[in-house]
Design an enzyme around this catalytic site. Structure first.
Site, PDB file in Angstrom:
ATOM      1  N   TYR A 123      50.224 -12.655  78.639  1.00 14.14           N
ATOM      2  CA  TYR A 123      48.827 -12.226  78.513  1.00 14.14           C
ATOM      3  C   TYR A 123      48.733 -11.094  77.497  1.00 14.14           C
ATOM      4  O   TYR A 123      49.527 -10.159  77.532  1.00 14.14           O
ATOM      5  CB  TYR A 123      48.313 -11.739  79.874  1.00 14.14           C
ATOM      6  N   ASP A 125      54.374  -6.880  72.831  1.00 14.81           N
ATOM      7  CA  ASP A 125      53.207  -6.381  73.553  1.00 14.81           C
ATOM      8  C   ASP A 125      53.728  -5.584  74.753  1.00 14.81           C
ATOM      9  O   ASP A 125      54.084  -6.148  75.782  1.00 14.81           O
ATOM     10  CB  ASP A 125      52.313  -7.533  73.990  1.00 14.81           C
ATOM     11  N   LYS A 157      47.493   1.126  78.835  1.00  7.79           N
ATOM     12  CA  LYS A 157      47.784   1.499  80.228  1.00  7.79           C
ATOM     13  C   LYS A 157      48.353   2.930  80.374  1.00  7.79           C
ATOM     14  O   LYS A 157      47.588   3.872  80.334  1.00  7.79           O
ATOM     15  CB  LYS A 157      48.627   0.415  80.880  1.00  7.79           C
TER      16      LYS A 157
HETATM   17  C1  LIG Z   1      46.793  -5.344  80.434  1.00  2.00           C
HETATM   18  C2  LIG Z   1      47.423  -6.014  79.269  1.00  2.00           C
HETATM   19  C3  LIG Z   1      46.715  -6.243  78.075  1.00  2.00           C
HETATM   20  C4  LIG Z   1      45.241  -5.977  77.951  1.00  2.00           C
HETATM   21  O1  LIG Z   1      44.930  -4.635  78.063  1.00  2.00           O
HETATM   22  P1  LIG Z   1      43.418  -4.224  78.432  1.00  2.00           P
HETATM   23  O2  LIG Z   1      43.438  -2.736  78.366  1.00  2.00           O
HETATM   24  O3  LIG Z   1      43.163  -4.783  79.789  1.00  2.00           O
HETATM   25  O4  LIG Z   1      42.532  -4.834  77.408  1.00  2.00           O
HETATM   26  C5  LIG Z   1      47.399  -6.760  76.997  1.00  2.00           C
HETATM   27  N1  LIG Z   1      48.697  -7.051  77.086  1.00  2.00           N
HETATM   28  C6  LIG Z   1      49.413  -6.862  78.208  1.00  2.00           C
HETATM   29  C7  LIG Z   1      50.871  -7.174  78.217  1.00  2.00           C
HETATM   30  C8  LIG Z   1      48.796  -6.351  79.348  1.00  2.00           C
HETATM   31  O5  LIG Z   1      49.498  -6.201  80.464  1.00  2.00           O
END
Ligand SMILES: *Cc1c(COP(=O)(O)O)cnc(C)c1O
Length: 437
Positions: A145, A240, A268
Site C-alpha cells: 500500500y 516506501d 507517520k
Molecule cells: C500509511 C501508509 C501510506 C499512506 O500514508 P497516509 O499518510 O495515510 O497518506 C503510504 N505508504 C505506506 C507504506 C503506509 O503505511
C-alpha cells in the site's frame, strides 16, 4: 461487553454527513462488524472511548505514535509552537532541523522535501522518478500500500505480464495501464515484468516490510535482488518507509537490510501524530524538485510548524540511549505472549513481526506471501477481535492491519494484553460469537 451507546449515537449521526461515517475506511469496522469505538482521550498506552471504556491501544493511529498517546514532550512542543503561530507560508528554522535529523538518520536521504501525508510523499516520488528517468511505467507489488494516489490504486491485469487495471472506480484505465504489478517476495515476477517492458520502467516502489497486509518480512535476498534488477534496467528503487521509517530502527528498515534505495518516502512517525510526509534520496535526483529543478511539487501547509515540532520532539525522544532496544524487548514480549496464548488455546498462529510492528495470522502455514495471508482464518480472527475488545484491548479492526507497540507499553500493559489474548483465543476457538453490539 463494553457499553457503546454513545459511540453508536455518534456513528449513526456521522453516517448521514460523512461517507460511511468515517474519514478513512478501516475505521468503520466493515471487516469485523459491530459499532466502531469512538475515542475521546488517550494517555500513554491507553485510550478511553466516549462511553468511558478503557482500552490498551495497539492501533496507535496506525503507526505514528511510537511514544504512545499525549507524550508530554510532544504535547509541550506542539503547544509552545502553537503559541507562536501555526503556519506562515514562509520558511522556518524547524524545517531545516527536521530535514537535518532525517538526512542524518536515513543514509539514502541526501536531500529531503516535507509534504503533508504519506500519500503525497509517494505521489511526488513517483512523479520525480518518471521525470528523472524519462520513463512512464512504474512497478509495484500486489498487496503493498502506498496511499490512495491514482497510480497506486491498481491491481494486476488479466495476464501475468499485462499492464495494471484500476482497483477503484475513478482511476482512469489508461493511467492504471502505466502501473505494472508483481508479487512480493518473488523476484522472478519482477524480472519478467522488467524484461517484458525493457527500457520503459521508471521505478520499482516497494514496502521493504509489507505492513499493510498484516506483516510480511522480505525474503532473504529479495530487496538486494530488487536493487540489482533496478541497476540492470536503469530504474530507480523507491523504498516506501512511511510505516517502517523510524519505527523498526533509528534509520528505518534500510538500516537493517543494508540495501540502498534511490528514494525513500516517509510519514507517520516523523509527524509524531500530526499530519506529515516526506520524500528524499539521492542528491542528483532530489535536485530535480522545484524550485531547484523543474519537477513541480508544492504545498500550502508543507513543513507546517506544528508537524515539524511534533516530529522533532518524537525523533529526539527516540534518540535516547536504548530506545529501540527497549521497544524491541517489549514487542518481543507481546509477540511471544500472543503466540503462547494461541498455542494454549489450540489456535494455529503465524507471527509476522519486525520490531514494534506485528501481526499474528490465524494460519497453520507460515505467512510469507500475500496469498498465504489471504488464506488465513478470518472468521476466527474476527471473533478474537471482538473478544479482545470486550476485554479492553483496542486492535486494528482487520486481520490485515499491523499492530503497533509504543515505548509507553510497559511490561504490565503487555501482560494485560496477553492475558486478554489467552481468554480471547479460547473463546474464539469455542466459536462463542459475542460480537460487540
Ligand atoms: C500509511 C501508509 C501510506 C499512506 O500514508 P497516509 O499518510 O495515510 O497518506 C503510504 N505508504 C505506506 C507504506 C503506509 O503505511
Amino acid at each position: 461487553m463494553p457499553k457503546l451507546d454513545r459511540s453508536r449515537g455518534i456513528f449513526e449521526a456521522a453516517q448521514k454527513l460523512i461517507p460511511g461515517g468515517v474519514n478513512s475506511p478501516v475505521r468503520a469496522y466493515r471487516s469485523v462488524g459491530g459499532t466502531p469505538v469512538h475515542l475521546a482521550r488517550g494517555q500513554g498506552p491507553l485510550v478511553w472511548d466516549v462511553d468511558g471504556n478503557e482500552y490498551v491501544d495497539l492501533v496507535l493511529s496506525y503507526g505514528p505514535l511510537i511514544l504512545g498517546h499525549a507524550d508530554p514532550r510532544v504535547v509541550e512542543a506542539i503547544t509552545s509552537t502553537a503559541k507562536t503561530g501555526t503556519s506562515f507560508g514562509a520558511p522556518t528554522q524547524g524545517e531545516l532541523d527536521l530535514a537535518r535529523t532525517i538526512c542524518e538518520r536515513v543514509a539514502p536521504c541526501e536531500m529531503v522535501r516535507l509534504v503533508n501525508s504519506g500519500t503525497e510523499a509517494t505521489m511526488s516520488a513517483l512523479r520525480l522518478a518518471r521525470a528523472f528517468t524519462g520513463r512512464e511505467l512504474v512497478l509495484k507489488f500486489d498487496g503493498n500500500y502506498h496511499g490512495h494516489g491514482d497510480s497506486f490504486l491498481v491491481k494486476a491485469g488479466s495476464g501475468a505480464l499485462t499492464h495494471g487495471a484500476p482497483d477503484s472506480p475513478g482511476v482512469p484505465t489508461r493511467l492504471a495501464n502505466l502501473t505494472l504489478v508483481a508479487q512480493y517476495n518473488d523476484l522472478d515476477s519482477v524480472r519478467a515484468q522488467l524484461e517484458a517492458h525493457r527500457g520503459q520502467v521508471a521505478c520499482i516502489i516497494v514496502e521493504p516490510v509489507a505492513g499493510n497486509v498484516g506483516l510480511i518480512n522480505p525474503a532473504p535476498g529479495f530487496l538486494a535482488g530488487l536493487r540489482a534488477l533496478c541497476d540492470e534496467h536503469g530504474a530507480l528503487l523507491i523504498f516506501d518507509e512511511v510505516m517502517t521509517g523510524f519505527r523498526v530502527a533509528r534509520g528505518g528498515y534500510q538500516e537493517i537490510c543494508k540495501v540502498r534505495p534511490d528514494l525513500i518516502t516517509l510519514g507517520k512517525v516523523i509527524g509524531g501524530g500530526v499530519p506529515v510526509g516526506a520524500y528524499g534520496g539521492r542528491r542528483d535526483v532530489m535536485s530535480r524538485v522545484s524550485p531547484a529543478g523543474d519537477v513541480y511539487q508544492a504545498g500550502t501547509l508543507s513543513g507546517n510548524p506544528l508537524s515539524v515540532a511534533a516530529g522533532l520532539a518524537t525523533l529526539r525522544a527516540t534518540d535516547e540511549p536504548g530506545f529501540y532496544a527497549r521497544l524491541e524487548s517489549l514487542s518481543a514480549r507481546l509477540a511471544n505472549g500472543i503466540e503462547a496464548a494461541a498455542k494454549k488455546a489450540g489456535v494455529p498462529c503465524s507471527m509476522g513481526r519486525q520490531g514494534s510492528m506485528l501481526c499474528p495470522y490465524v494460519s497453520k502455514v507460515p505467512v510469507t506471501t500475500l496469498a498465504a495471508a489471504m488464506a488465513s482464518d478470518r472468521a476466527l480472527w474476527t471473533r478474537f477481535f471482538h473478544a479482545m475488545l470486550d476485554r479492553g484491548v483496542h486492535l486494528p479492526p482487520s486481520p490485515f492491519e499491523a499492530w503497533f507497540v509504543s515505548i509507553a507499553h510497559d511490561e504490565r500493559t503487555i501482560d494485560r494484553v496477553v492475558k486478554a489474548a489467552e481468554e480471547s483465543f479460547a473463546s474464539a476457538k469455542a466459536n462463542v460469537s459475542v460480537g460487540s453490539t
